[in-house]
Design a protein around this motif. Structure first.
Motif, PDB file in Angstrom:
ATOM      1  N   ALA A 195       0.833  -1.202   0.000  1.00 33.71           N
ATOM      2  CA  ALA A 195       0.000   0.000   0.000  1.00 33.71           C
ATOM      3  C   ALA A 195       0.868   1.252   0.000  1.00 33.71           C
ATOM      4  N   VAL A 196       1.977   1.208   0.738  1.00 33.60           N
ATOM      5  CA  VAL A 196       2.900   2.350   0.733  1.00 33.60           C
ATOM      6  C   VAL A 196       3.495   2.536  -0.662  1.00 33.60           C
ATOM      7  N   LEU A 197       3.925   1.452  -1.266  1.00 35.67           N
ATOM      8  CA  LEU A 197       4.515   1.548  -2.600  1.00 35.67           C
ATOM      9  C   LEU A 197       3.512   2.087  -3.618  1.00 35.67           C
ATOM     10  N   SER A 198       2.251   1.724  -3.461  1.00 38.58           N
ATOM     11  CA  SER A 198       1.246   2.169  -4.429  1.00 38.58           C
ATOM     12  C   SER A 198       1.086   3.681  -4.425  1.00 38.58           C
ATOM     13  N   THR A 199       1.381   4.327  -3.295  1.00 42.91           N
ATOM     14  CA  THR A 199       1.272   5.792  -3.245  1.00 42.91           C
ATOM     15  C   THR A 199       2.329   6.471  -4.102  1.00 42.91           C
ATOM     16  N   LEU A 200       3.399   5.743  -4.440  1.00 44.98           N
ATOM     17  CA  LEU A 200       4.475   6.315  -5.254  1.00 44.98           C
ATOM     18  C   LEU A 200       4.155   6.286  -6.745  1.00 44.98           C
ATOM     19  N   ARG A 201       3.120   5.558  -7.126  1.00 39.74           N
ATOM     20  CA  ARG A 201       2.810   5.409  -8.550  1.00 39.74           C
ATOM     21  C   ARG A 201       2.345   6.708  -9.197  1.00 39.74           C
ATOM     22  N   THR A 202       1.811   7.624  -8.412  1.00 40.28           N
ATOM     23  CA  THR A 202       1.252   8.853  -8.975  1.00 40.28           C
ATOM     24  C   THR A 202       2.126  10.076  -8.726  1.00 40.28           C
ATOM     25  N   VAL A 203       3.398   9.843  -8.370  1.00 36.91           N
ATOM     26  CA  VAL A 203       4.307  10.969  -8.094  1.00 36.91           C
ATOM     27  C   VAL A 203       5.142  11.246  -9.340  1.00 36.91           C
ATOM     28  N   PRO A 204       4.858  12.338 -10.070  1.00 32.29           N
ATOM     29  CA  PRO A 204       5.589  12.611 -11.319  1.00 32.29           C
ATOM     30  C   PRO A 204       7.091  12.725 -11.136  1.00 32.29           C
ATOM     31  N   GLU A 205       7.531  13.265  -9.996  1.00 33.01           N
ATOM     32  CA  GLU A 205       8.960  13.493  -9.792  1.00 33.01           C
ATOM     33  C   GLU A 205       9.778  12.203  -9.757  1.00 33.01           C
ATOM     34  N   LEU A 206       9.118  11.086  -9.608  1.00 36.45           N
ATOM     35  CA  LEU A 206       9.844   9.822  -9.519  1.00 36.45           C
ATOM     36  C   LEU A 206       9.960   9.103 -10.853  1.00 36.45           C
ATOM     37  N   GLY A 207       9.464   9.680 -11.920  1.00 33.75           N
ATOM     38  CA  GLY A 207       9.550   9.031 -13.225  1.00 33.75           C
ATOM     39  C   GLY A 207      10.786   9.431 -13.983  1.00 33.75           C
ATOM     40  N   PHE A 208      11.950   9.345 -13.321  1.00 32.23           N
ATOM     41  CA  PHE A 208      13.152   9.939 -13.906  1.00 32.23           C
ATOM     42  C   PHE A 208      14.121   8.959 -14.535  1.00 32.23           C
ATOM     43  N   THR A 209      13.927   7.651 -14.353  1.00 32.58           N
ATOM     44  CA  THR A 209      14.905   6.704 -14.884  1.00 32.58           C
ATOM     45  C   THR A 209      14.887   6.749 -16.405  1.00 32.58           C
ATOM     46  N   ALA A 210      16.001   7.119 -16.999  1.00 30.39           N
ATOM     47  CA  ALA A 210      16.043   7.331 -18.448  1.00 30.39           C
ATOM     48  C   ALA A 210      15.948   6.026 -19.221  1.00 30.39           C
ATOM     49  N   THR A 211      16.644   5.014 -18.777  1.00 28.24           N
ATOM     50  CA  THR A 211      16.650   3.747 -19.492  1.00 28.24           C
ATOM     51  C   THR A 211      16.441   2.607 -18.511  1.00 28.24           C
ATOM     52  N   LEU A 212      15.717   1.602 -18.941  1.00 31.44           N
ATOM     53  CA  LEU A 212      15.481   0.441 -18.099  1.00 31.44           C
ATOM     54  C   LEU A 212      16.452  -0.658 -18.512  1.00 31.44           C
ATOM     55  N   ASN A 213      17.574  -0.719 -17.841  1.00 33.31           N
ATOM     56  CA  ASN A 213      18.609  -1.704 -18.151  1.00 33.31           C
ATOM     57  C   ASN A 213      19.388  -1.984 -16.875  1.00 33.31           C
ATOM     58  N   ASP A 215      21.654  -0.519 -15.557  1.00 34.39           N
ATOM     59  CA  ASP A 215      22.050   0.674 -14.817  1.00 34.39           C
ATOM     60  C   ASP A 215      20.866   1.392 -14.184  1.00 34.39           C
ATOM     61  N   ALA A 216      19.668   0.814 -14.270  1.00 30.21           N
ATOM     62  CA  ALA A 216      18.484   1.498 -13.771  1.00 30.21           C
ATOM     63  C   ALA A 216      18.603   1.817 -12.283  1.00 30.21           C
ATOM     64  N   ALA A 217      19.095   0.865 -11.491  1.00 32.24           N
ATOM     65  CA  ALA A 217      19.223   1.109 -10.061  1.00 32.24           C
ATOM     66  C   ALA A 217      20.280   2.172  -9.783  1.00 32.24           C
ATOM     67  N   THR A 218      21.379   2.132 -10.520  1.00 29.44           N
ATOM     68  CA  THR A 218      22.423   3.143 -10.342  1.00 29.44           C
ATOM     69  C   THR A 218      21.891   4.528 -10.647  1.00 29.44           C
ATOM     70  N   ASP A 219      21.099   4.632 -11.716  1.00 27.26           N
ATOM     71  CA  ASP A 219      20.485   5.918 -12.052  1.00 27.26           C
ATOM     72  C   ASP A 219      19.614   6.414 -10.898  1.00 27.26           C
ATOM     73  N   THR A 220      18.883   5.501 -10.285  1.00 20.46           N
ATOM     74  CA  THR A 220      17.997   5.869  -9.186  1.00 20.46           C
ATOM     75  C   THR A 220      18.794   6.313  -7.969  1.00 20.46           C
ATOM     76  N   TYR A 221      19.818   5.536  -7.596  1.00 20.38           N
ATOM     77  CA  TYR A 221      20.619   5.894  -6.428  1.00 20.38           C
ATOM     78  C   TYR A 221      21.225   7.294  -6.579  1.00 20.38           C
ATOM     79  N   ALA A 222      21.599   7.643  -7.802  1.00 13.71           N
ATOM     80  CA  ALA A 222      22.232   8.941  -8.041  1.00 13.71           C
ATOM     81  C   ALA A 222      21.270  10.100  -7.800  1.00 13.71           C
ATOM     82  N   ARG A 223      19.966   9.817  -7.841  1.00 15.97           N
ATOM     83  CA  ARG A 223      18.984  10.884  -7.695  1.00 15.97           C
ATOM     84  C   ARG A 223      18.317  10.939  -6.322  1.00 15.97           C
ATOM     85  N   VAL A 224      18.599   9.989  -5.457  1.00 17.44           N
ATOM     86  CA  VAL A 224      17.853   9.868  -4.203  1.00 17.44           C
ATOM     87  C   VAL A 224      17.861  11.156  -3.395  1.00 17.44           C
ATOM     88  N   LEU A 225      19.017  11.803  -3.319  1.00 16.74           N
ATOM     89  CA  LEU A 225      19.149  12.977  -2.459  1.00 16.74           C
ATOM     90  C   LEU A 225      18.778  14.280  -3.157  1.00 16.74           C
TER      91      LEU A 225
END
Length: 405
Positions: A195-213, A215-225
């Motif tokens: 249920a907590v994760l489902s709340t993240l589905r509608t947050v536009p700011e989190l749709g930033f991963t450029a490519t799904l490969n 390196d997807a997790a690395t891309d995400t870690y770089a943006r966390v802060l």
């Protein structure tokens, strides 16, 4: 006349032979192959494969076959950096991957100093006051945490050294969020991690991963802060009810099983590589929990942050448990038939395949599962996994940056 140069017949029971072979192979890997390879981006999973296969009942011959098949992908240790890691500078060198050899040597020496009592060495570094290495268990798709679990299950000082090495070299500033989580009083009230994760589905700011490969997790870690991302990550991190850390850990673990097998598109069964790491990390956290007496919330925080970031990295797919309930298991399916696929099937050398099936079987044994709660997804994964996806199907992702609010 027999061949006088032939090896003597193995002695002991089948399990004893397998245990002896496992110990030999783990020590050989520890001495020969680096924990990171391919420009220090990939992790040495060989102990995970050997450990999972052994714990599922593999023979000595099967373990040797896996070792020979997988070592060709690895890189032997080399002097990445001429400087040694010492008690005076190890903290300053955390996050420096080029020091992986130095950290391994440093923790090896610590093991000798403590007469190979690896639990004392792990406690000394993971439970240190600043929490640096404990927090880092969540780094790099939680490989330090997963590696530590194999040290626990196999009672291996070598694997404990490797786990500490991974935590040290994979350390990243974003893992400080775990320390912030522990420092704050638990205020979350939501019991269901999904249920907590489902709340993240509608947050536009989190749709930033450029490519799904890969390196997807690395891309995400770089943006966390980043200022536009951090508040949403923190909100999710603190939203879950974690007052009872052990109970929270069980709820997260059950949710991770669903994340692996119930997030694929309705018209195509495919399993996500990163969400599999949520499952294996959750299994690992349960295994290592006894090491963290008095620090249970830190372990839960590290795991939960890991799950949140992976969910964001794969573009926040919908989670529909009915996708699992619709799966019809073959007649006579059992844990024995699933285990046979893991050990002798065509994907027996795929470490992630074997690890996931072993984690699901372990969950079935430690929890009080509903009917086929873990066997059904295990059967589905064992029989329908062909290749991994790196992110949900486009039509099933959460809102993207250019989507309407």
């Amino acid at each position: 006349m027999g061949n006088s140069s032939s090896a003597p017949a193995p002695t002991g029971t089948r399990q004893e032979q397998a245990q002896t072979k496992l110990t030999q192979l783990i020590r050989a890997n520890h001495a020969t192959y680096a924990v990171l390879y391919h420009d220090r981006r990939f992790h040495n999973h060989l102990p995970h494969l050997l450990g999972s296969a052994y714990l599922l009942g593999a023979s000595a011959g099967q373990l040797a076959e896996l070792y020979e098949a997988k070592t060709s992908d690895l890189e032997q240790w080399r002097e990445d950096n001429p400087d040694e890691v010492t008690a005076d500078d190890w903290v300053d060198l955390c996050g420096r991957r080029e020091y992986q050899r130095g950290f391994r040597d440093y923790f090896d020496e610590e093991m000798m100093e403590y007469n190979y009592d690896w639990r004392r060495v792990v406690a000394k570094y993971l439970l240190a006051e600043d929490g640096r290495l404990l927090n880092a268990l969540a780094a790099d798709v939680a490989h330090p945490l997963i590696h530590l679990a194999y040290a626990v299950e196999l009672d291996s000082a070598e694997l404990a050294v490797e786990a500490l090495t991974l935590a040290a070299v994979c350390y990243s500033p974003y893992t400080s969020l775990v320390g912030d989580f522990v420092a704050a009083a638990p205020t979350g009230t939501e019991r269901d991690p999904l249920a907590v994760l489902s709340t993240l589905r509608t947050v536009p700011e989190l749709g930033f991963t450029a490519t799904l490969n890969v390196d997807a997790a690395t891309d995400t870690y770089a943006r966390v802060l980043d200022d536009d991302v951090l508040p949403h990550i923190e909100r999710a991190l603190h939203a879950l009810d974690t007052v009872d850390a052990s109970d929270a850990l069980e709820r997260i673990t059950r949710a991770c099983a669903t994340l692996l097998t119930a997030t694929h598109p309705d018209d195509r069964v495919v399993f996500d590589f990163y969400l599999l790491h949520a499952l294996t990390a959750a299994h690992a956290a349960q295994v290592v929990l006894p090491l963290f007496a008095g620090h249970e919330r830190a372990l839960v925080g590290a795991l939960w942050l890991h799950v949140i970031l992976l969910y964001v990295a794969v573009q926040r797919p919908s989670v529909r448990p009915e996708r699992d309930s619709r799966y019809v298991m073959p007649a006579g399916e059992s844990w024995e038939t699933v285990t046979e696929l893991a050990l002798s099937g065509p994907q027996r050398q795929d470490v992630h395949y074997v690890k996931a099936l072993r984690a699901l079987r372990w969950m079935d044994g430690i929890y009080s599962p509903q009917e086929h709660e873990f066997l059904r997804p295990a059967s589905k994964f064992a029989r329908e996994k062909v290749e991994f996806a790196f992110g949900a199907a486009k039509a099933d992702r959460g809102v993207q940056l250019d989507a309407a609010p």
